[in-house]
Design an enzyme around this catalytic site. Structure first.
Site, PDB file in Angstrom:
ATOM      1  N   LYS B 189       0.906  -1.216  -0.115  1.00 19.88           N
ATOM      2  CA  LYS B 189      -0.178  -0.001  -0.042  1.00 19.88           C
ATOM      3  C   LYS B 189       0.991   1.174  -0.166  1.00 19.88           C
ATOM      4  O   LYS B 189       1.988   1.315   0.505  1.00 19.88           O
ATOM      5  CB  LYS B 189      -1.039  -0.263   1.144  1.00 19.88           C
ATOM      6  CG  LYS B 189      -0.530   0.161   2.677  1.00 19.88           C
ATOM      7  CD  LYS B 189       0.209   1.293   3.125  1.00 19.88           C
ATOM      8  CE  LYS B 189      -1.056   2.164   3.080  1.00 19.88           C
ATOM      9  NZ  LYS B 189      -0.431   3.681   3.629  1.00 19.88           N
ATOM     10  N   THR B 219       4.563   6.522   3.635  1.00 16.29           N
ATOM     11  CA  THR B 219       4.024   5.359   4.184  1.00 16.29           C
ATOM     12  C   THR B 219       3.788   4.341   3.061  1.00 16.29           C
ATOM     13  O   THR B 219       2.560   4.081   2.686  1.00 16.29           O
ATOM     14  CB  THR B 219       2.569   5.244   5.389  1.00 16.29           C
ATOM     15  OG1 THR B 219       3.370   6.149   6.383  1.00 16.29           O
ATOM     16  CG2 THR B 219       2.589   3.986   5.673  1.00 16.29           C
ATOM     17  N   GLU B 306      -1.629   9.563  -4.595  1.00 17.91           N
ATOM     18  CA  GLU B 306      -2.563  10.621  -4.391  1.00 17.91           C
ATOM     19  C   GLU B 306      -2.736  11.620  -5.626  1.00 17.91           C
ATOM     20  O   GLU B 306      -1.694  12.472  -5.808  1.00 17.91           O
ATOM     21  CB  GLU B 306      -2.400  11.541  -3.040  1.00 17.91           C
ATOM     22  CG  GLU B 306      -2.845  10.307  -1.855  1.00 17.91           C
ATOM     23  CD  GLU B 306      -2.263  10.731  -0.490  1.00 17.91           C
ATOM     24  OE1 GLU B 306      -1.402  12.016  -0.477  1.00 17.91           O
ATOM     25  OE2 GLU B 306      -2.604  10.411   0.472  1.00 17.91           O
ATOM     26  N   ASN B 434      -4.854  16.570   0.273  1.00 17.79           N
ATOM     27  CA  ASN B 434      -3.897  16.797   1.329  1.00 17.79           C
ATOM     28  C   ASN B 434      -4.079  18.025   2.308  1.00 17.79           C
ATOM     29  O   ASN B 434      -3.422  18.168   3.185  1.00 17.79           O
ATOM     30  CB  ASN B 434      -2.262  16.484   1.097  1.00 17.79           C
ATOM     31  CG  ASN B 434      -1.962  14.986   0.744  1.00 17.79           C
ATOM     32  OD1 ASN B 434      -2.144  14.307   1.752  1.00 17.79           O
ATOM     33  ND2 ASN B 434      -1.745  14.680  -0.354  1.00 17.79           N
TER      34      ASN B 434
END
Lengths: 446, 446
Positions: B189, B219, B306, B434
Site C-alpha cells: 500500500k 507510508t 494521491e 492533502n
C-alpha cells in the site's frame, strides 16, 4: 539606531535614476505571466557617479548568461548602471546568450559614455529562447530617455522586472550616519522557482550533509541602491550577511532558479565618512538598514508567491548546530504534506514531525516542542511538548493555522543552533498556474 | 529464467494463510481515506511453519512503534506471522505505542501458540493517536478465525492495509528451482508520504552530499511471502537489493514516512535445496523473481499515488558517479515545477535543467541530452542535445508528455553513473486531498 521607511525605493538615495518601459520582449507570449498587453519589461537603473558594487548570484550549475556576465563585473568592485529585462531569462542560450547579455551592457555603456564593465545585467522569464535583441535595444534607448528621479520612475522599474508577481515590490529606508542622511532603497521580483541560494561568486557554500545546499535556491531578482559611502570589502560583507538572513532563507516551491541575482550599488553621495569594517558602529548601522531592506523585500516575494495563501515563519531552535537547525527548517518549509496542510488551515503536527524525522538534522522525537504564535508573537500556543500532544484544543490550533500569517516554533531541545525560514503554503492555484499552457509554445522553458 | 505471474499474492506460495477484516480502528474517522463504512482495516498473514524473515524499515528519526518492535525481530532471522492495521499509524505515541504494538503481537502469538518474538507488526494511518486496542484485539481474533488460503483471503488482506490507496496492490510469480516450483507473492500500500528510504536496521546509509539521503523516503507497507528455502543471510541480501531498486527508488511527494516497512517471510515449503550466497544461479533466479515482485508493487504505489495522473520513469545516465546520478534523478523527480509541468503535459526542459542545476550532482549544462520515450522504449525523442533545443517539434514533445506513462532520459555525458526514479506528477487533486479536513479532528497527524 533610528531608521524610517520612505517612499521611492531605488531612486530614494541621492544620485540614482531609474526607468521601466515596454519593449515587447515576450513577443510570442500569450500565456500567464506574459507581457500580455503592454506590461513593462525592461528596467534601467543608473548612478550619476561610479558606485561601489556588490552582487550575490545563483549557485545553480545551470546559470544564465546575464549571471555569467554580471558576476565578474560585480566582483571587481565598481559599477554605475544595471539593465534588466523580464519575459526572457536568457538562460540555456549558449554562446548567443552571452553575446546578447554583453550587448545589452554595451548599448547602455555607449548611451552614457561609461565602460561596459561598469554595467550589470539581469534577466528573468522563459528559459531556452534567445532574446529579441532589436526590441531589447529599442527598450534600452527608450528607458535611457526616460531616466529620472521621480517616484514613478522607481514604480516603473519595479513593474518592469515582474513576471508572475501580482504586484511590484519596493522599499526604502533613511537613517543618520555622522550627521549625514543615508538612504537605501530596493526593488525585487519573485513568485515562482523560489528558494534562492546565492553566493558572491556562484560557488556553493559548504554542503549541509543530507540537505540541499545551505542557503541555496527563485528566479528572484533584487536591485538595491544606496548613497552611503562604503568601501568595497565592507559592502560585500554587508550584502553577504543581509542576503544570508533574507533571500537565502525564503522558499515558495524549493526550486532554485538559474537567474537569481541581488545587486547593490553604493555611490557615496550621502557624504558620510566612508564605512569600513573598522568603523564598527557605522557598519552596524548600515548593516541593520540593509538587513531591513533585504528582509522586507524577501518577505514580499513569499507573500506574493504563486498561488500563496499563507506566510509561515518557521523558527527552529535548540538544534545541535546551525546546520541541523537549517536542515530541519528547510525540511519542514519544503514538505509538500506540511505545505498542503497549511493551505487547509490544518495544524497537522504529525507531518511536521515526519519532515523533521527524514531531515538531515539530528533530532529526538521525545524532545521536540511545537508551538504557534502570531507573527513575531511572544505568546506560544503549544501543540506538542516533548513529542507528545498537549491539551491545547484542536479548535485553538486550527484558529492559529487559519491565519494568513503565523509563526511555527520548533524547539529541538538538543543545543543552541537556530535557523529561520520564511515559507509559503502549497495550493491548487500554484499547481494550476505551473501546469503550463501547452497551447502556447512560448511557455516552453522556465 | 522462466517466470510467470500467477494470482493469489501472499497466499500463492505454499503454506501461507491470510485474512483481512474490519474492526473499526479509525473510529473517529469521517475524513477522506478513512475507514468510512466498513473498509477492512486489519490484516493477518501466517506461515504454517516457522519462516526465515528479512525486513527493511524507514530510516526516519521519527519512527513508529511497530517499526521499533518489528525491526529487531526481523533482524534475528525467523518469524511466522505478520499483523497489520490501517487507520492508525501508532506513531508518536510514546511508551503506550510500544506497549500496544507488542500487545498486538502477543495476541497473535497466543492464538497460534507461537512466540511473540516470531510475530511482526506494522501500522499505517493517523499519527499521534493511540490505537483503540479493544477493537484491534477483536480484529485480530476475527482475522485469525478467517485465516485461509483462498484467493479472496489475499484480496482481503491487500484491502485491509489500504489508506488513501484507491485499489489493492498484489502480485505473485512462480518459477522453477532445481525441479521444484517456487512462488513469491506480495501485497503493498502507498498513496501519500511516498519517497521511501529503508534499511534493515533503520540506520541511514551514507549521505549523498547535498541531496537527501540516498535511498531514503512513503507510508508504504509491503508484505511478501515465499515458499523458497533460503538461508537468512541470503534472504537479507536479496531483499536489500530488491528494495534498493524498487521501493527506495519511488517518489510521489518526496516525504518519507515514519512507518515504511517491507517484510518477507520464506518458509521453505517449496522443498528446493536451500538458497545460499554460494549457490549463485539459484540466488540469481530468486533475486530476479523478488526484484520483479518488488518493482511491480513499487510501481503500483506510484501509479495509485494521491491525485496522480502521470507515471514517469526518470532515467539518468552518464553521471560521474552513482551518487551524482541518484541526486540528479531525485532532484528532477521531486521538483514541484517539473511535476506540475508533467501534470500539464508540458515538455518543459527548462525546469528539468533548472532542477539538475541546483541538484548536488556534478553537471555541465552544455553536455546534457534530454529525451523522451514510451515506457521502456528504445526510440528516443530528443528535446535537448548538448544543452540546446533540438529541432523536434513542440507538438511532438507535447504528445509524448501527454501520455499517462513515459520515460524521461537524461544523459549527463560525464561518466558511467546511472540511476532510475519512478515518479508521479503533482496535481490539484493531490493538494486538495492533502489540505486536510479541519472539520474532522481525526485528520490531525499523518
Amino acid at each position: 539606531m533610528k531608521m524610517k521607511e520612505i517612499p521611492g525605493s531605488v531612486i530614494a538615495p541621492q544620485g540614482f535614476l531609474a526607468a521601466g518601459v515596454f519593449c515587447d520582449i515576450k513577443r510570442l507570449g500569450t500565456g500567464k505571466g506574459s507581457n500580455k498587453g503592454k506590461k513593462r519589461d525592461l528596467a534601467l537603473i543608473l548612478s550619476e557617479v561610479p558606485a561601489v558594487v556588490a552582487g550575490m548570484f545563483t549557485t545553480s550549475q545551470v546559470c544564465a548568461a546575464p549571471v555569467k556576465v554580471s558576476m565578474p563585473r560585480a566582483s571587481k568592485g565598481t559599477a554605475q548602471a544595471i539593465v534588466v529585462n523580464s519575459g526572457n531569462a536568457n538562460a540555456c542560450t549558449a554562446a548567443q546568450g552571452i553575446r546578447d547579455a554583453r550587448e545589452m551592457t554595451d548599448v547602455v555603456a555607449k548611451l552614457f559614455r561609461i565602460s561596459a564593465e561598469d554595467v550589470l545585467v539581469a534577466s528573468t522569464g522563459r528559459i531556452g529562447v534567445t532574446l529579441p535583441m532589436a526590441n531589447v535595444k529599442r527598450g534600452i534607448r527608450d528607458a535611457a530617455a526616460l531616466l529620472n528621479t521621480f517616484k514613478e520612475n522607481a514604480d516603473h522599474a519595479a513593474e518592469a522586472i515582474m513576471t508572475s508577481d501580482t504586484r511590484p515590490k519596493q522599499v526604502a529606508v533613511e537613517f543618520k550616519l555622522g550627521g549625514k542622511t543615508v538612504r537605501i532603497g530596493g526593488i525585487c521580483k519573485g513568485a515562482g522557482m523560489i528558494q534562492p541560494g546565492m553566493s558572491p561568486t556562484g560557488a556553493r557554500p559548504a554542503a549541509v550533509p543530507g540537505g540541499k545546499y545551505q542557503g541555496l535556491h527563485a528566479t528572484m531578482l533584487c536591485f538595491i541602491t544606496t548613497d552611503a559611502a562604503i568601501e568595497s570589502k565592507a559592502l560585500k560583507l554587508a550584502l553577504n550577511e543581509a542576503v544570508a538572513n533574507s533571500f537565502n532563507r525564503i522558499t515558495v516551491d524549493g526550486d532554485m532558479s538559474t537567474n537569481d541575482t541581488v545587486i547593490v550599488l553604493a555611490n557615496g553621495m550621502a557624504g558620510n565618512a566612508s564605512i569600513t569594517a573598522g568603523r564598527r558602529s557605522d557598519l552596524a548601522a548600515f548593516q541593520a538598514a540593509l538587513n531591513h531592506v533585504c528582509l522586507e523585500l524577501a518577505k514580499m516575494i513569499v507573500r506574493d508567491g504563486e498561488g500563496v495563501t499563507r506566510f509561515v515563519t518557521v523558527k527552529v531552535s535548540g538544534a545541535k548546530t546551525f546546520a541541523d537547525a537549517d536542515a530541519a527548517a528547510r525540511a519542514v518549509a519544503n514538505s509538500s504534506l506540511v505545505k498542503t496542510s497549511w493551505f487547509g488551515g490544518d495544524p497537522n503536527w504529525g507531518r511536521i514531525l515526519g519532515a523533521l524525522g527524514y531531515s538531515a538534522a539530528n533530532i529526538l522525537e521525545e524532545k521536540i516542542d511545537v508551538a504557534y504564535s502570531a507573527p513575531a508573537g511572544k505568546q506560544l500556543l503549544f501543540a506538542l511538548k516533548k513529542g507528545q500532544p498537549t491539551k491545547t484544543s484542536f479548535k485553538a490550533l486550527c484558529k492559529m493555522v487559519a491565519q494568513k500569517e503565523f509563526d511555527l516554533h520548533i524547539q529541538l531541545n538538543l543545543g543552541k543552533g537556530s535557523a529561520v525560514m520564511y515559507a509559503s503554503d502549497l495550493t491548487e492555484e500554484y499547481v494550476d498556474f505551473n501546469k503550463g499552457d501547452v497551447s502556447d509554445p512560448s511557455s516552453l522553458g522556465g
